[in-house]
Design a protein around this motif. Sequence first.
Motif, PDB file in Angstrom:
ATOM      1  N   CYS A  66       0.846  -1.195   0.000  1.00  0.00           N
ATOM      2  CA  CYS A  66       0.000   0.000   0.000  1.00  0.00           C
ATOM      3  C   CYS A  66       0.878   1.241   0.000  1.00  0.00           C
ATOM      4  O   CYS A  66       1.840   1.330   0.762  1.00  0.00           O
ATOM      5  N   LEU A  67       0.539   2.217  -0.849  1.00  0.00           N
ATOM      6  CA  LEU A  67       1.281   3.481  -0.946  1.00  0.00           C
ATOM      7  C   LEU A  67       0.491   4.576  -0.266  1.00  0.00           C
ATOM      8  O   LEU A  67      -0.734   4.658  -0.406  1.00  0.00           O
ATOM      9  N   ALA A  68       1.174   5.440   0.472  1.00  0.00           N
ATOM     10  CA  ALA A  68       0.519   6.496   1.241  1.00  0.00           C
ATOM     11  C   ALA A  68       0.676   7.859   0.589  1.00  0.00           C
ATOM     12  O   ALA A  68       1.768   8.214   0.127  1.00  0.00           O
ATOM     13  N   THR A  69      -0.403   8.633   0.599  1.00  0.00           N
ATOM     14  CA  THR A  69      -0.336  10.050   0.234  1.00  0.00           C
ATOM     15  C   THR A  69      -0.309  10.925   1.481  1.00  0.00           C
ATOM     16  O   THR A  69      -0.121  12.141   1.391  1.00  0.00           O
ATOM     17  N   GLU A  70      -0.501  10.303   2.639  1.00  0.00           N
ATOM     18  CA  GLU A  70      -0.355  10.963   3.940  1.00  0.00           C
ATOM     19  C   GLU A  70      -0.057   9.871   4.950  1.00  0.00           C
ATOM     20  O   GLU A  70      -0.582   8.760   4.830  1.00  0.00           O
ATOM     21  N   ALA A  71       0.781  10.164   5.945  1.00  0.00           N
ATOM     22  CA  ALA A  71       1.131   9.127   6.919  1.00  0.00           C
ATOM     23  C   ALA A  71       1.494   9.752   8.257  1.00  0.00           C
ATOM     24  O   ALA A  71       2.051  10.852   8.321  1.00  0.00           O
ATOM     25  N   ARG A  72       1.186   9.007   9.312  1.00  0.00           N
ATOM     26  CA  ARG A  72       1.487   9.438  10.675  1.00  0.00           C
ATOM     27  C   ARG A  72       2.047   8.249  11.454  1.00  0.00           C
ATOM     28  O   ARG A  72       1.543   7.138  11.345  1.00  0.00           O
ATOM     29  N   ALA A  73       3.082   8.511  12.253  1.00  0.00           N
ATOM     30  CA  ALA A  73       3.723   7.465  13.047  1.00  0.00           C
ATOM     31  C   ALA A  73       3.119   7.396  14.437  1.00  0.00           C
ATOM     32  O   ALA A  73       2.813   8.427  15.048  1.00  0.00           O
ATOM     33  N   VAL A  74       2.964   6.155  14.958  1.00  0.00           N
ATOM     34  CA  VAL A  74       2.330   5.959  16.268  1.00  0.00           C
ATOM     35  C   VAL A  74       3.293   6.183  17.428  1.00  0.00           C
ATOM     36  O   VAL A  74       2.860   6.402  18.558  1.00  0.00           O
ATOM     37  N   GLY A  75       4.601   6.067  17.188  1.00  0.00           N
ATOM     38  CA  GLY A  75       5.566   6.292  18.266  1.00  0.00           C
ATOM     39  C   GLY A  75       5.800   5.097  19.157  1.00  0.00           C
ATOM     40  O   GLY A  75       6.054   5.241  20.365  1.00  0.00           O
ATOM     41  N   ALA A  81       6.835   9.990  17.125  1.00  0.00           N
ATOM     42  CA  ALA A  81       5.432  10.017  16.710  1.00  0.00           C
ATOM     43  C   ALA A  81       5.172  11.279  15.894  1.00  0.00           C
ATOM     44  O   ALA A  81       5.906  12.260  15.980  1.00  0.00           O
ATOM     45  N   GLY A  82       4.096  11.215  15.089  1.00  0.00           N
ATOM     46  CA  GLY A  82       3.698  12.398  14.344  1.00  0.00           C
ATOM     47  C   GLY A  82       3.722  12.192  12.848  1.00  0.00           C
ATOM     48  O   GLY A  82       4.037  11.113  12.346  1.00  0.00           O
ATOM     49  N   PRO A  83       3.394  13.257  12.099  1.00  0.00           N
ATOM     50  CA  PRO A  83       3.270  13.133  10.644  1.00  0.00           C
ATOM     51  C   PRO A  83       4.618  13.007   9.944  1.00  0.00           C
ATOM     52  O   PRO A  83       5.598  13.657  10.324  1.00  0.00           O
ATOM     53  N   LEU A  84       4.648  12.157   8.928  1.00  0.00           N
ATOM     54  CA  LEU A  84       5.788  12.095   8.023  1.00  0.00           C
ATOM     55  C   LEU A  84       5.636  13.190   6.978  1.00  0.00           C
ATOM     56  O   LEU A  84       4.514  13.615   6.662  1.00  0.00           O
ATOM     57  N   SER A  85       6.756  13.637   6.433  1.00  0.00           N
ATOM     58  CA  SER A  85       6.724  14.681   5.400  1.00  0.00           C
ATOM     59  C   SER A  85       6.461  14.040   4.043  1.00  0.00           C
ATOM     60  O   SER A  85       7.344  13.967   3.175  1.00  0.00           O
ATOM     61  N   VAL A  86       5.239  13.568   3.860  1.00  0.00           N
ATOM     62  CA  VAL A  86       4.900  12.870   2.625  1.00  0.00           C
ATOM     63  C   VAL A  86       4.748  13.878   1.483  1.00  0.00           C
ATOM     64  O   VAL A  86       4.054  14.888   1.628  1.00  0.00           O
ATOM     65  N   VAL A 128      11.381  12.031  11.273  1.00  0.00           N
ATOM     66  CA  VAL A 128      10.416  11.620  10.250  1.00  0.00           C
ATOM     67  C   VAL A 128       9.987  12.770   9.352  1.00  0.00           C
ATOM     68  O   VAL A 128       9.286  12.555   8.363  1.00  0.00           O
ATOM     69  N   ASP A 129      10.392  13.992   9.704  1.00  0.00           N
ATOM     70  CA  ASP A 129       9.911  15.164   8.977  1.00  0.00           C
ATOM     71  C   ASP A 129      11.060  15.957   8.336  1.00  0.00           C
ATOM     72  O   ASP A 129      10.926  17.145   8.051  1.00  0.00           O
ATOM     73  N   ARG A 130      12.174  15.287   8.069  1.00  0.00           N
ATOM     74  CA  ARG A 130      13.358  15.994   7.577  1.00  0.00           C
ATOM     75  C   ARG A 130      13.532  15.897   6.063  1.00  0.00           C
ATOM     76  O   ARG A 130      14.367  16.610   5.506  1.00  0.00           O
ATOM     77  N   VAL A 131      12.796  15.002   5.406  1.00  0.00           N
ATOM     78  CA  VAL A 131      12.995  14.779   3.978  1.00  0.00           C
ATOM     79  C   VAL A 131      11.656  14.382   3.360  1.00  0.00           C
ATOM     80  O   VAL A 131      10.865  13.671   3.990  1.00  0.00           O
TER      81      VAL A 131
END
Length: 314
Positions: A66-75, A81-86, A128-131
């Motif tokens: 499955c490919l994501a257009t938005e994603a969040r980590a549970v920690g 935890a928090g949103p990935l820079s998708v 998770v939000d650096r790239v």
Amino acid sequence: MTTALVALSHSPLIGKNDPAPGVLARVDTAVEGARAFVRDFDPELVVLYAPDHYNGFFYKEMPPFCLATEARAVGDFGSQAGPLSVDATAAKILAQGVLDRGIDLTVSARMIVDHGFVQPLEVLFGGVDRVPVVPIFVNGVATPLGPVSRIRALGTAVGEAAAALDKRVLFLASGGLSHDPPVPILDGAPPRVADALIEGHLPTPEQRARGEERVIQAGRDYAAGSTTMIPLNPTWDNRVLDTFESGSLADVDRWTVEWMSTEGGGSSHEVRTWIAAYASLAATGPYTMKSRFYEPVPEWIAGFSVTTAVPRHQ
């Protein structure tokens, strides 16, 4: 488009049940080499193939990928935890390109991910939000598992579709190699556990803490040899690495689910993320493995490996 690849193992036990200092130093050196490789490549986009451990995907609907257009980590396990820079635009282009190539891809507009996705982003980029990233879940735990050839086909389609992006794209694989951690199994599970695996009832903080402590203790027992889990298999691990290094990716089509489970343990199917990433890299031509590190680390219940690769024509 220019491309590169990093494939590395992950373990929730890193930092919680570490091996001897010499082993840890060798792992750290290999990981730092991968960081330097990534810094030199300076990716504009990361296509991240990773598994899940019943934190985002459940038996109620269990796609093979499955490919994501938005994603969040549970920690989980102390991971971020928090949103990935998708990169949603790139994700949609890749999704359409994969579908156009005849691969029945599932797409998630709100994917939940765990340490399998987060660890490589933390290790290589510091968070998770650096790239900009396109996360692609590859099932490596929940049965039934499909033929490995379909994972290779997925990776090839993603690699071909990525050519339309005209970016520096890093294909990043997370998981493997041989390991047999205490992951819940649906068949024969007690009703409460089965319901959680099917419906996706996320644990309370207290339940998560108890579950994570059980995994940590399992790692201690595994390292001490007092366990029924399948042992690490360096011979199998290096055969897998030899296949990737040689570029003979079509050989994986003969790998059966039963063979992988017997040789590498129940979670050896996380190697599917590596197959997808290497197939993506190979989609535009032959490649060269630039570095290869391997160490069996019982304390992490993992045959631990880090590899990097680039196309020969770059």
